[in-house]
Design a protein around this motif. Structure first.
Motif, PDB file in Angstrom:
ATOM      1  N   GLU A   3     -21.117   3.724  78.400  1.00  0.00           N
ATOM      2  CA  GLU A   3     -21.317   2.348  78.851  1.00  0.00           C
ATOM      3  C   GLU A   3     -21.850   2.315  80.272  1.00  0.00           C
ATOM      4  O   GLU A   3     -22.756   1.536  80.589  1.00  0.00           O
ATOM      5  CB  GLU A   3     -20.004   1.582  78.756  1.00  0.00           C
ATOM      6  CG  GLU A   3     -20.161   0.098  79.173  1.00  0.00           C
ATOM      7  CD  GLU A   3     -18.862  -0.654  79.032  1.00  0.00           C
ATOM      8  OE1 GLU A   3     -17.918  -0.118  78.428  1.00  0.00           O
ATOM      9  OE2 GLU A   3     -18.803  -1.776  79.539  1.00  0.00           O
ATOM     10  N   GLU A   4     -21.322   3.186  81.138  1.00  0.00           N
ATOM     11  CA  GLU A   4     -21.798   3.216  82.518  1.00  0.00           C
ATOM     12  C   GLU A   4     -23.243   3.680  82.583  1.00  0.00           C
ATOM     13  O   GLU A   4     -24.051   3.164  83.359  1.00  0.00           O
ATOM     14  CB  GLU A   4     -20.901   4.172  83.320  1.00  0.00           C
ATOM     15  CG  GLU A   4     -21.138   4.108  84.830  1.00  0.00           C
ATOM     16  CD  GLU A   4     -20.790   2.733  85.383  1.00  0.00           C
ATOM     17  OE1 GLU A   4     -19.971   2.020  84.779  1.00  0.00           O
ATOM     18  OE2 GLU A   4     -21.373   2.366  86.416  1.00  0.00           O
ATOM     19  N   HIS A   5     -23.565   4.688  81.736  1.00  0.00           N
ATOM     20  CA  HIS A   5     -24.942   5.166  81.667  1.00  0.00           C
ATOM     21  C   HIS A   5     -25.891   4.047  81.223  1.00  0.00           C
ATOM     22  O   HIS A   5     -26.983   3.881  81.759  1.00  0.00           O
ATOM     23  CB  HIS A   5     -25.002   6.335  80.675  1.00  0.00           C
ATOM     24  CG  HIS A   5     -26.378   6.948  80.588  1.00  0.00           C
ATOM     25  ND1 HIS A   5     -27.017   7.547  81.668  1.00  0.00           N
ATOM     26  CD2 HIS A   5     -27.220   7.041  79.528  1.00  0.00           C
ATOM     27  CE1 HIS A   5     -28.211   7.968  81.295  1.00  0.00           C
ATOM     28  NE2 HIS A   5     -28.354   7.677  79.999  1.00  0.00           N
ATOM     29  N   PHE A   6     -25.424   3.260  80.228  1.00  0.00           N
ATOM     30  CA  PHE A   6     -26.226   2.120  79.724  1.00  0.00           C
ATOM     31  C   PHE A   6     -26.498   1.114  80.849  1.00  0.00           C
ATOM     32  O   PHE A   6     -27.620   0.644  81.046  1.00  0.00           O
ATOM     33  CB  PHE A   6     -25.461   1.462  78.573  1.00  0.00           C
ATOM     34  CG  PHE A   6     -25.951   0.098  78.201  1.00  0.00           C
ATOM     35  CD1 PHE A   6     -25.244  -1.042  78.572  1.00  0.00           C
ATOM     36  CD2 PHE A   6     -27.136  -0.072  77.483  1.00  0.00           C
ATOM     37  CE1 PHE A   6     -25.693  -2.290  78.229  1.00  0.00           C
ATOM     38  CE2 PHE A   6     -27.582  -1.325  77.140  1.00  0.00           C
ATOM     39  CZ  PHE A   6     -26.850  -2.430  77.524  1.00  0.00           C
ATOM     40  N   LYS A   7     -25.450   0.844  81.651  1.00  0.00           N
ATOM     41  CA  LYS A   7     -25.614  -0.135  82.726  1.00  0.00           C
ATOM     42  C   LYS A   7     -26.566   0.391  83.790  1.00  0.00           C
ATOM     43  O   LYS A   7     -27.358  -0.354  84.364  1.00  0.00           O
ATOM     44  CB  LYS A   7     -24.268  -0.475  83.334  1.00  0.00           C
ATOM     45  CG  LYS A   7     -23.351  -1.262  82.398  1.00  0.00           C
ATOM     46  CD  LYS A   7     -22.018  -1.569  83.055  1.00  0.00           C
ATOM     47  CE  LYS A   7     -21.112  -2.376  82.121  1.00  0.00           C
ATOM     48  NZ  LYS A   7     -19.787  -2.649  82.721  1.00  0.00           N
ATOM     49  N   ASN A   8     -26.492   1.718  84.058  1.00  0.00           N
ATOM     50  CA  ASN A   8     -27.389   2.295  85.066  1.00  0.00           C
ATOM     51  C   ASN A   8     -28.844   2.220  84.616  1.00  0.00           C
ATOM     52  O   ASN A   8     -29.749   1.972  85.409  1.00  0.00           O
ATOM     53  CB  ASN A   8     -26.999   3.756  85.345  1.00  0.00           C
ATOM     54  CG  ASN A   8     -25.701   3.853  86.125  1.00  0.00           C
ATOM     55  OD1 ASN A   8     -25.334   2.910  86.840  1.00  0.00           O
ATOM     56  ND2 ASN A   8     -24.993   4.971  86.000  1.00  0.00           N
ATOM     57  N   ILE A   9     -29.065   2.463  83.320  1.00  0.00           N
ATOM     58  CA  ILE A   9     -30.435   2.372  82.786  1.00  0.00           C
ATOM     59  C   ILE A   9     -30.970   0.954  82.971  1.00  0.00           C
ATOM     60  O   ILE A   9     -32.081   0.738  83.449  1.00  0.00           O
ATOM     61  CB  ILE A   9     -30.459   2.781  81.299  1.00  0.00           C
ATOM     62  CG1 ILE A   9     -30.169   4.277  81.170  1.00  0.00           C
ATOM     63  CG2 ILE A   9     -31.792   2.429  80.672  1.00  0.00           C
ATOM     64  CD1 ILE A   9     -30.007   4.758  79.743  1.00  0.00           C
ATOM     65  N   ILE A  10     -30.151  -0.013  82.584  1.00  0.00           N
ATOM     66  CA  ILE A  10     -30.572  -1.414  82.712  1.00  0.00           C
ATOM     67  C   ILE A  10     -30.836  -1.764  84.175  1.00  0.00           C
ATOM     68  O   ILE A  10     -31.801  -2.460  84.517  1.00  0.00           O
ATOM     69  CB  ILE A  10     -29.501  -2.352  82.125  1.00  0.00           C
ATOM     70  CG1 ILE A  10     -29.468  -2.201  80.599  1.00  0.00           C
ATOM     71  CG2 ILE A  10     -29.780  -3.804  82.495  1.00  0.00           C
ATOM     72  CD1 ILE A  10     -28.429  -3.075  79.931  1.00  0.00           C
ATOM     73  N   ASP A  11     -29.990  -1.242  85.070  1.00  0.00           N
ATOM     74  CA  ASP A  11     -30.081  -1.602  86.479  1.00  0.00           C
ATOM     75  C   ASP A  11     -31.421  -1.211  87.076  1.00  0.00           C
ATOM     76  O   ASP A  11     -31.942  -1.881  87.966  1.00  0.00           O
ATOM     77  CB  ASP A  11     -28.942  -0.939  87.242  1.00  0.00           C
ATOM     78  CG  ASP A  11     -28.640  -1.683  88.527  1.00  0.00           C
ATOM     79  OD1 ASP A  11     -28.307  -1.027  89.525  1.00  0.00           O
ATOM     80  OD2 ASP A  11     -28.742  -2.932  88.526  1.00  0.00           O
TER      81      ASP A  11
END
Length: 855
Positions: A3-11
């Protein structure tokens, strides 16, 4: 971590992007989104209830991302363009509040977020700023319209789809005159028709065509032009032709002069539609030679370009410079020709699309010495491609959003496309219609054969079948409605487009109008116009003997004047019912005047017509016995003829005269009967309080005795006391029995009872002597009464006596809105109004009589 990786990609995505979970709470909000909205992720993460919509619409409302899980009414309307592909949705709109209030046109796309099992756990939306693209499209449209060259867009069958102002000015036509017509029939001289056909054929086969030729203006004059025709392609299919016409009449004349002076080569170079060049391989593309076509292409002369005062590198659009350089260098490294399309900026600031074809010039040693090539203007062809794409998008949008139910029908009658409004009218979904349903399934059996014939004829010759006609449409549930069907063949195909307009209500209205044109709107009987048509039909004598009965409702004016026109209309409707029930189905019963009815009886002798009149009289007796509250009286007369031909006008006049003779014999008795009925109605209602009329008679007789009035006056006073309020039979019960004070309008309505009572009394011999007193019994001593505003001795003595007695009895009796006063309180009120409402001397006399107990 996932989930954190997903948020970093989006960021770190360049486009503003955010995501929500299945419960609508924000789980990601990238940096671009913070920049766009001014809202930090710390302020929005974890919030739901549509709070993510506030930066865009200043309100927590559903937006595009919420449509991933299903349609929500009204959300699509926020987007000027909306598309759905399964759960992926796209929308285009203008957001006024983003970027600190600068606003932007955006293209948003949303799709579901899936877990490892493929189940939706949320949704993600990205937003792209397309403001500049919007501006470019507007600019390209302006360039097309304002191009000095004549530009025309043709279909694959040479039919004109669009043309710019340059074309209008060149050939003298307005686009409205020629749109939809064959180009070659308009501007091609007869001797050039073969050449024009070859040019169109070549372009439609996918080749660019350039030709110098002669065309014809609207006024018939010839014009020399260059024709540059490009095939318009969508995918691998040529769907039309893009033609550019330039007036070269002057140039042709110049060519003749140049040819005479042996300058043909120079002339050709100066008139090339584009620019030939030789240049160095440097970022400025330093020119060694350019042809005269550079002036038109760039706005600069050959001298300006070759002196490097303005370089070709600087003319290349900033966004394309690096790409052009890289592509040329890549081709040179392979010693291959290069073909590049890019944008240049004209001296005027206008952006043009150009196509450059060139190659490197190498020495024998392999050293690159220069570049040579040709640059041509392809702005219009780019516009055509974009216009075609926009046109297709526009027409599909129109098809889907037009408020008319519309379908595309294949040659075998299968419906290949249907819009939302056809879904609504048919009851079927698109999935149930498109490629599944035949058009014939929606047509009622009675109209099907006609429609099939039209379908076949239209494919032989579109003019053989009507393009618009009415038929009956049957929906999924078997409901039938009338529709106006418009059908036309789509050019170049065997498909047809059909639109349906629901005209069920209009058809009903037409039937209603037809009915009303023949019927009296109040009674529903035939009207005078229809009656006169039937009279004309019967004049031939084939239906002899013919009888006419004329009937007239007695006393209708008295009812209208006293009880109002609503009561009069009720009388007319009762009369029509009584009369019509006395006749056969084939007899024509009509209302031919305000209170007059007439009946036509074909093949009816004297005995038949006379028995019909008897039935009317018997029906009236029955009705009046059952409804004594307001009797109905009808005078009738008839006439019969067996002459050939029949003079129906004379026959009607004879029946009318016979009716009036009967009316004269019974007019007074009828009016008296109506008045008597009203008097009975007054007695039955006893609308003020029980026994009021009897008490009032005692009061006025007691006062009249003290005043020593003659016996005849006392008799008439008794009659006045009994019937002074007879006019209240014409006042609505809502006013008479209102449990509270009357408002201004209600008071005006109540005051009419004096005039109504006056008219009633004049119509009855028994009441005629007191008619004037009934009119004036509410006048005041000081002139403040009604209806005439009389004062003091102008008011008849009998009216002054009645007003005191009536007021006293009213005050000492219970009313719907108050309890009765005591005798003492009532006397105090009389004294308070002594000299204003009441005759002061009569008040004194009345009080003395009360104290003596003589009343």
């Amino acid at each position: 971590m996932a989930e954190e990786h997903f948020k970093n990609i989006i960021d770190f995505l360049p486009d503003p992007t955010f995501a929500i979970d299945r419960n609508g709470k924000v789980i990601a909000w990238n940096r671009a989104m913070e920049e766009m909205t001014g809202l930090s992720k710390g302020d929005i993460l974890g919030r739901g209830d549509y709070n993510y919509a506030v930066p865009f619409y200043q309100a927590p409302i559903p937006i595009l991302i919420d449509l991933v899980f299903g349609d929500i009414p009204g959300v699509k309307d926020k987007y000027s363009v909306f598309k759905r592909n399964g759960q992926i949705v796209q929308g285009e709109c203008y957001l006024a509040s983003v970027y600190g209030g600068r606003g932007a046109w955006v293209l948003a796309q949303a799709c579901p977020l899936l877990d490892d099992a493929g189940n939706p756990v949320g949704a993600i939306q990205s937003i792209r700023d397309i403001s500049e693209l919007k501006q470019q499209k507007a600019l390209f449209k302006q360039l097309f319209d304002n191009s000095p060259e004549g530009i025309v867009l043709l279909s694959s069958s040479d039919v004109i789809i669009d043309a710019n102002r340059g074309f209008e000015e060149l050939f003298g036509y307005r686009i409205e005159e020629i749109k939809g017509q064959y180009l070659n029939e308009i501007i091609v001289p007869d001797e050039k028709s073969g050449e024009a056909t070859v040019l169109s054929g070549t372009a439609l086969r996918g080749s660019k065509v350039y030709e110098e030729t002669v065309r014809r203006r609207k006024d018939g004059s010839p014009v020399y032009v260059t024709v540059l025709a490009y095939p318009v392609e969508i995918g691998d299919k040529v769907v039309g032709i893009y033609g550019i016409y330039r007036d070269i009449t002057r140039r042709k004349k110049a060519e003749l002069l140049l040819r005479e002076n042996q300058r043909a080569l120079s002339n050709l170079m100066s008139n090339l539609q584009g620019m030939a060049y030789r240049c160095h391989n440097d970022p400025d593309w330093t020119m060694q030679f350019v042809s005269d076509g550079c002036l038109e292409l760039t706005g600069y002369t050959p001298g300006e370009l070759m002196s490097n005062r303005i370089s070709m590198g600087r003319l290349t659009h900033t966004e394309d410079r690096e790409r052009v350089w890289q592509e040329v260098q890549a081709s040179l490294s392979k010693a291959a020709p290069f073909h590049i399309e890019y944008r240049i900026v004209h001296q005027s600031g206008m952006v043009k699309w150009v196509r450059e074809q060139g190659r490197g010039v190498f020495a024998a040693t392999g050293k690159l010495e220069a570049l040579e090539g040709f640059i041509s203007d392809i702005t219009e062809s780019v516009k055509v491609k974009e216009a075609l794409w926009e046109s297709e998008s526009m027409y599909r949008t129109i098809f889907e959003t037009t408020s008319t139910a519309t379908v595309i029908v294949d040659e075998d009658t299968t419906i290949s496309l249907a819009n939302q409004f056809f879904e609504n009218i048919s009851g079927y979904s698109k999935e149930e219609i498109e490629g599944v349903k035949s058009w014939t399934e929606f047509v009622t059996a009675d109209d099907l054969q006609k429609m099939k014939e039209f379908h076949c004829l239209r494919r032989v010759d579109p003019t053989l079948a009507p393009s618009e006609y009415e038929c009956r449409f049957r929906d999924k549930y078997g409901k039938t409605r009338y529709v106006l069907l418009s059908v036309s063949i789509i050019p170049g195909t065997n498909k047809s487009v059909a639109s349906l307009l629901d005209i069920t209500e209009r058809k009903k209205a037409e039937e209603q109008l037809k009915y009303l044109s023949l019927r009296d709107p109040l009674t529903g009987l035939f009207n005078r116009a229809f009656f006169e048509q039937e009279m004309s039909r019967l004049e031939c004598g084939r239906y002899n003997p013919v009888g006419i009965i004329v009937c007239d409702v007695d006393g209708l004016k008295l009812v209208n004047d006293t009880l109002g026109h609503d009561a009069g209309d009720a009388q007319l409707m009762l009369a029509s019912s009584v009369i019509s029930k006395c006749f056969r189905t084939g007899d024509v019963v009509a209302r031919v005047g305000g209170d007059e009815f007439a009946v036509l009886l074909s093949r009816s002798d004297h005995s038949v017509v006379e028995r019909a009149c008897v039935r009317i009289r018997e029906a009236l007796v029955t009705y009046n016995n059952e409804n004594p509250e307001l009797t109905l009286s009808i005078s009738a007369g008839y006439a019969v003829s067996d002459e050939v031909p029949v003079n129906m006008s004379n026959l009607f006049r004879e029946a009318d005269n016979n009716m009036y003779r009967e009316k004269l014999h019974r007019s007074q008795s009828v009016r008296s009967a109506i008045v008597q009925t009203m008097m009975k109605a007054l007695e039955a209602r006893d609308f003020i309080t029980e026994g009021h009329a009897d008490r009032l008679q005692d009061l006025v007789v007691g006062l009249a005795g003290v005043l020593r009035l003659p016996g005849s006056n006392i008799t008439e006073l008794r009659l006045l006391a009994q019937f002074h309020d007879i006019g209240k039979v014409g006042i609505p019960d809502r006013i008479l029995f209102k449990p509270g004070p009357l408002n201004t309008e209600e008071k005006k309505e109540m005051q009419r009872h004096c005039e109504i009572g006056h008219r009633i009394a004049l119509s009855a011999p028994d009441l005629a002597p007191i008619a004037d007193w009934i009119l004036k019994h509410h006048e005041w001593w000081n002139g403040g009464g009604y209806p005439l505003g009389l004062k003091e001795e102008q008011i008849p003595l009998e009216c002054r006596i009645l007003s005191i007695a009536d007021a006293y009895d009213a005050m000492t009796s219970d009313r719907p809105y108050r309890r009765a006063m005591s005798r003492r309180e009532a006397v105090a009120e009389l004294l308070a109004n002594r000299g204003t409402q009441f005759d002061p001397r009569l008040v004194d006399s009345f009080i003395r009589v009360l104290k003596k107990g003589e009343m």
